[in-house]
Design a protein around this motif. Structure first.
Motif, PDB file in Angstrom:
ATOM      1  N   LEU A  54       0.830  -1.208   0.000  1.00  0.00           N
ATOM      2  CA  LEU A  54       0.000   0.000   0.000  1.00  0.00           C
ATOM      3  C   LEU A  54       0.865   1.259   0.000  1.00  0.00           C
ATOM      4  O   LEU A  54       0.570   2.231  -0.702  1.00  0.00           O
ATOM      5  CB  LEU A  54      -0.955   0.001   1.199  1.00  0.00           C
ATOM      6  N   THR A  55       1.936   1.232   0.767  1.00  0.00           N
ATOM      7  CA  THR A  55       2.862   2.361   0.832  1.00  0.00           C
ATOM      8  C   THR A  55       3.478   2.622  -0.536  1.00  0.00           C
ATOM      9  O   THR A  55       3.572   3.775  -0.968  1.00  0.00           O
ATOM     10  CB  THR A  55       3.961   2.081   1.877  1.00  0.00           C
ATOM     11  N   GLN A  56       3.890   1.575  -1.225  1.00  0.00           N
ATOM     12  CA  GLN A  56       4.471   1.736  -2.564  1.00  0.00           C
ATOM     13  C   GLN A  56       3.451   2.304  -3.546  1.00  0.00           C
ATOM     14  O   GLN A  56       3.795   3.150  -4.380  1.00  0.00           O
ATOM     15  CB  GLN A  56       5.029   0.404  -3.075  1.00  0.00           C
ATOM     16  N   GLN A  57       2.193   1.866  -3.443  1.00  0.00           N
ATOM     17  CA  GLN A  57       1.138   2.417  -4.298  1.00  0.00           C
ATOM     18  C   GLN A  57       0.959   3.913  -4.029  1.00  0.00           C
ATOM     19  O   GLN A  57       0.816   4.701  -4.962  1.00  0.00           O
ATOM     20  CB  GLN A  57      -0.198   1.698  -4.047  1.00  0.00           C
ATOM     21  N   LEU A  58       0.969   4.292  -2.757  1.00  0.00           N
ATOM     22  CA  LEU A  58       0.824   5.710  -2.397  1.00  0.00           C
ATOM     23  C   LEU A  58       1.979   6.530  -2.952  1.00  0.00           C
ATOM     24  O   LEU A  58       1.776   7.626  -3.483  1.00  0.00           O
ATOM     25  CB  LEU A  58       0.738   5.876  -0.876  1.00  0.00           C
ATOM     26  N   ILE A  59       3.206   6.022  -2.848  1.00  0.00           N
ATOM     27  CA  ILE A  59       4.373   6.743  -3.356  1.00  0.00           C
ATOM     28  C   ILE A  59       4.282   6.898  -4.871  1.00  0.00           C
ATOM     29  O   ILE A  59       4.593   7.961  -5.413  1.00  0.00           O
ATOM     30  CB  ILE A  59       5.685   6.043  -2.924  1.00  0.00           C
ATOM     31  N   GLU A  60       3.825   5.853  -5.560  1.00  0.00           N
ATOM     32  CA  GLU A  60       3.638   5.957  -7.018  1.00  0.00           C
ATOM     33  C   GLU A  60       2.686   7.086  -7.370  1.00  0.00           C
ATOM     34  O   GLU A  60       2.927   7.840  -8.305  1.00  0.00           O
ATOM     35  CB  GLU A  60       3.050   4.652  -7.573  1.00  0.00           C
ATOM     36  N   ASP A  61       1.587   7.197  -6.619  1.00  0.00           N
ATOM     37  CA  ASP A  61       0.539   8.169  -6.934  1.00  0.00           C
ATOM     38  C   ASP A  61       0.820   9.576  -6.398  1.00  0.00           C
ATOM     39  O   ASP A  61       0.345  10.555  -6.952  1.00  0.00           O
ATOM     40  CB  ASP A  61      -0.813   7.700  -6.389  1.00  0.00           C
ATOM     41  N   HIS A  62       1.589   9.687  -5.304  1.00  0.00           N
ATOM     42  CA  HIS A  62       1.781  10.983  -4.641  1.00  0.00           C
ATOM     43  C   HIS A  62       3.224  11.468  -4.655  1.00  0.00           C
ATOM     44  O   HIS A  62       3.507  12.538  -4.114  1.00  0.00           O
ATOM     45  CB  HIS A  62       1.264  10.915  -3.203  1.00  0.00           C
ATOM     46  N   GLN A  63       4.130  10.710  -5.216  1.00  0.00           N
ATOM     47  CA  GLN A  63       5.550  11.026  -5.310  1.00  0.00           C
ATOM     48  C   GLN A  63       6.161  11.495  -3.989  1.00  0.00           C
ATOM     49  O   GLN A  63       6.359  10.710  -3.098  1.00  0.00           O
ATOM     50  CB  GLN A  63       5.830  12.048  -6.414  1.00  0.00           C
ATOM     51  N   ASP A  64       6.425  12.804  -3.840  1.00  0.00           N
ATOM     52  CA  ASP A  64       7.142  13.290  -2.660  1.00  0.00           C
ATOM     53  C   ASP A  64       6.218  13.719  -1.513  1.00  0.00           C
ATOM     54  O   ASP A  64       6.693  14.186  -0.482  1.00  0.00           O
ATOM     55  CB  ASP A  64       8.079  14.446  -3.029  1.00  0.00           C
ATOM     56  N   PHE A  65       4.919  13.608  -1.695  1.00  0.00           N
ATOM     57  CA  PHE A  65       3.923  13.941  -0.670  1.00  0.00           C
ATOM     58  C   PHE A  65       3.964  15.419  -0.271  1.00  0.00           C
ATOM     59  O   PHE A  65       3.525  15.782   0.810  1.00  0.00           O
ATOM     60  CB  PHE A  65       4.093  13.053   0.572  1.00  0.00           C
ATOM     61  N   SER A  66       4.461  16.278  -1.153  1.00  0.00           N
ATOM     62  CA  SER A  66       4.570  17.707  -0.816  1.00  0.00           C
ATOM     63  C   SER A  66       3.205  18.361  -0.617  1.00  0.00           C
ATOM     64  O   SER A  66       3.097  19.335   0.128  1.00  0.00           O
ATOM     65  CB  SER A  66       5.365  18.446  -1.893  1.00  0.00           C
ATOM     66  N   ASP A  67       2.161  17.838  -1.260  1.00  0.00           N
ATOM     67  CA  ASP A  67       0.833  18.431  -1.078  1.00  0.00           C
ATOM     68  C   ASP A  67      -0.183  17.397  -0.598  1.00  0.00           C
ATOM     69  O   ASP A  67      -1.376  17.515  -0.843  1.00  0.00           O
ATOM     70  CB  ASP A  67       0.358  19.108  -2.374  1.00  0.00           C
ATOM     71  N   ARG A 114      -4.144  17.186  -0.978  1.00  0.00           N
ATOM     72  CA  ARG A 114      -4.641  15.845  -1.274  1.00  0.00           C
ATOM     73  C   ARG A 114      -4.668  15.105   0.064  1.00  0.00           C
ATOM     74  O   ARG A 114      -3.638  14.991   0.721  1.00  0.00           O
ATOM     75  CB  ARG A 114      -3.730  15.149  -2.274  1.00  0.00           C
ATOM     76  N   VAL A 115      -5.842  14.651   0.447  1.00  0.00           N
ATOM     77  CA  VAL A 115      -6.021  13.990   1.741  1.00  0.00           C
ATOM     78  C   VAL A 115      -6.226  12.497   1.507  1.00  0.00           C
ATOM     79  O   VAL A 115      -7.071  12.097   0.703  1.00  0.00           O
ATOM     80  CB  VAL A 115      -7.240  14.569   2.497  1.00  0.00           C
ATOM     81  N   ILE A 116      -5.449  11.695   2.228  1.00  0.00           N
ATOM     82  CA  ILE A 116      -5.665  10.252   2.220  1.00  0.00           C
ATOM     83  C   ILE A 116      -6.333   9.908   3.541  1.00  0.00           C
ATOM     84  O   ILE A 116      -5.724  10.013   4.604  1.00  0.00           O
ATOM     85  CB  ILE A 116      -4.347   9.481   2.050  1.00  0.00           C
ATOM     86  N   LEU A 117      -7.599   9.562   3.464  1.00  0.00           N
ATOM     87  CA  LEU A 117      -8.391   9.175   4.626  1.00  0.00           C
ATOM     88  C   LEU A 117      -8.134   7.690   4.863  1.00  0.00           C
ATOM     89  O   LEU A 117      -8.255   6.882   3.934  1.00  0.00           O
ATOM     90  CB  LEU A 117      -9.861   9.440   4.313  1.00  0.00           C
ATOM     91  N   ILE A 118      -7.752   7.332   6.100  1.00  0.00           N
ATOM     92  CA  ILE A 118      -7.324   5.960   6.388  1.00  0.00           C
ATOM     93  C   ILE A 118      -8.192   5.352   7.488  1.00  0.00           C
ATOM     94  O   ILE A 118      -8.381   5.951   8.538  1.00  0.00           O
ATOM     95  CB  ILE A 118      -5.841   5.933   6.828  1.00  0.00           C
ATOM     96  N   ASP A 119      -8.708   4.146   7.222  1.00  0.00           N
ATOM     97  CA  ASP A 119      -9.459   3.408   8.237  1.00  0.00           C
ATOM     98  C   ASP A 119      -9.078   1.936   8.152  1.00  0.00           C
ATOM     99  O   ASP A 119      -8.578   1.477   7.129  1.00  0.00           O
ATOM    100  CB  ASP A 119     -10.969   3.585   8.044  1.00  0.00           C
ATOM    101  N   ASP A 120      -9.321   1.216   9.243  1.00  0.00           N
ATOM    102  CA  ASP A 120      -8.957  -0.200   9.245  1.00  0.00           C
ATOM    103  C   ASP A 120      -9.955  -1.046   8.469  1.00  0.00           C
ATOM    104  O   ASP A 120      -9.566  -1.911   7.697  1.00  0.00           O
ATOM    105  CB  ASP A 120      -8.757  -0.725  10.674  1.00  0.00           C
ATOM    106  N   VAL A 121     -11.268  -0.786   8.643  1.00  0.00           N
ATOM    107  CA  VAL A 121     -12.287  -1.609   7.993  1.00  0.00           C
ATOM    108  C   VAL A 121     -13.325  -0.716   7.325  1.00  0.00           C
ATOM    109  O   VAL A 121     -13.836   0.221   7.947  1.00  0.00           O
ATOM    110  CB  VAL A 121     -12.993  -2.534   9.020  1.00  0.00           C
ATOM    111  N   LEU A 122     -13.631  -0.999   6.070  1.00  0.00           N
ATOM    112  CA  LEU A 122     -14.722  -0.329   5.375  1.00  0.00           C
ATOM    113  C   LEU A 122     -15.874  -1.314   5.277  1.00  0.00           C
ATOM    114  O   LEU A 122     -15.709  -2.394   4.708  1.00  0.00           O
ATOM    115  CB  LEU A 122     -14.285   0.124   3.976  1.00  0.00           C
ATOM    116  N   ALA A 123     -17.031  -0.954   5.838  1.00  0.00           N
ATOM    117  CA  ALA A 123     -18.204  -1.827   5.777  1.00  0.00           C
ATOM    118  C   ALA A 123     -19.326  -1.095   5.057  1.00  0.00           C
ATOM    119  O   ALA A 123     -19.398  -1.095   3.841  1.00  0.00           O
ATOM    120  CB  ALA A 123     -18.607  -2.270   7.175  1.00  0.00           C
TER     121      ALA A 123
END
Length: 179
Positions: free
Chosen positions: A20-33, A98-107
């Motif tokens: 998941l971390t690698q996917q985020l880095i691919e999509d957000h690069q340096d996370f500057s925003d 750009r906000v990444i909303l994170i939760d453990d379980v989506l129901a």
């Protein structure tokens, strides 16, 4: 008698977080925003893990906050016992981020809807993405779908997903399907 089935534990959990971390880095690069927002109460533990892994991979801290949506829930006034709020800690502006909303379980998707409402108190993000560890398919009440998913699990309405984190006192990280 309820049955428990183990659906995820170490070392597979670490592999999932790394992917998941690698996917985020691919999509957000340096996370500057980009900022991370962990949903209270249990999503914060997963968000902290993702944040640590991102910081390690990028060599810099990624802004991480905690969002409590208790008072934005659509069942808030319908309960017999009052809900107890958790801490909200958003030490940054989300305006135009750009906000990444994170939760453990989506129901059902109802907590995500509540979190989107709660987020507006901190600004208007440019974009919001949803990252979940477990996506309980076939349980959605609202048309909400994660952008990033650790594991999809087919569940019945009578079942629930139990997430045990060492940070909460469990002897190991385990995710169970119970019911």
């Amino acid at each position: 008698m309820s049955q428990q089935r183990l659906i995820l534990s170490s070392p597979l959990l670490e592999i999932v977080i790394s992917r998941l971390t690698q996917q985020l880095i691919e999509d957000h690069q340096d996370f500057s925003d980009t900022v991370l927002l962990g949903m209270q109460p249990r999503g914060i533990y997963f968000a902290e893990r993702v944040g640590r892994e991102l910081s390690r991979a990028l060599g810099q801290e990624v802004p991480l906050g905690y969002l409590d949506a208790t008072f934005y829930r659509d069942d808030f006034r319908r309960r017999d016992s009052p809900l107890r709020p958790n801490t909200t800690n958003v030490p940054f502006i989300i305006e135009n981020k750009r906000v990444i909303l994170i939760d453990d379980v989506l129901a059902t998707g109802r907590m995500v809807r509540a979190a989107l409402d709660a987020m507006t108190a901190f600004g208007r993000p440019r974009k919001v993405e949803l990252l979940v560890l477990i996506d309980r398919r076939y349980n959605r009440d609202l048309p909400i779908k994660p952008d990033y998913t650790g594991k999809r699990v087919n569940t019945l309405e009578s079942q629930r997903v139990l997430v045990e984190w060492t940070e909460q006192g469990a002897d190991a990280d385990r995710i169970w399907l119970v019911g």
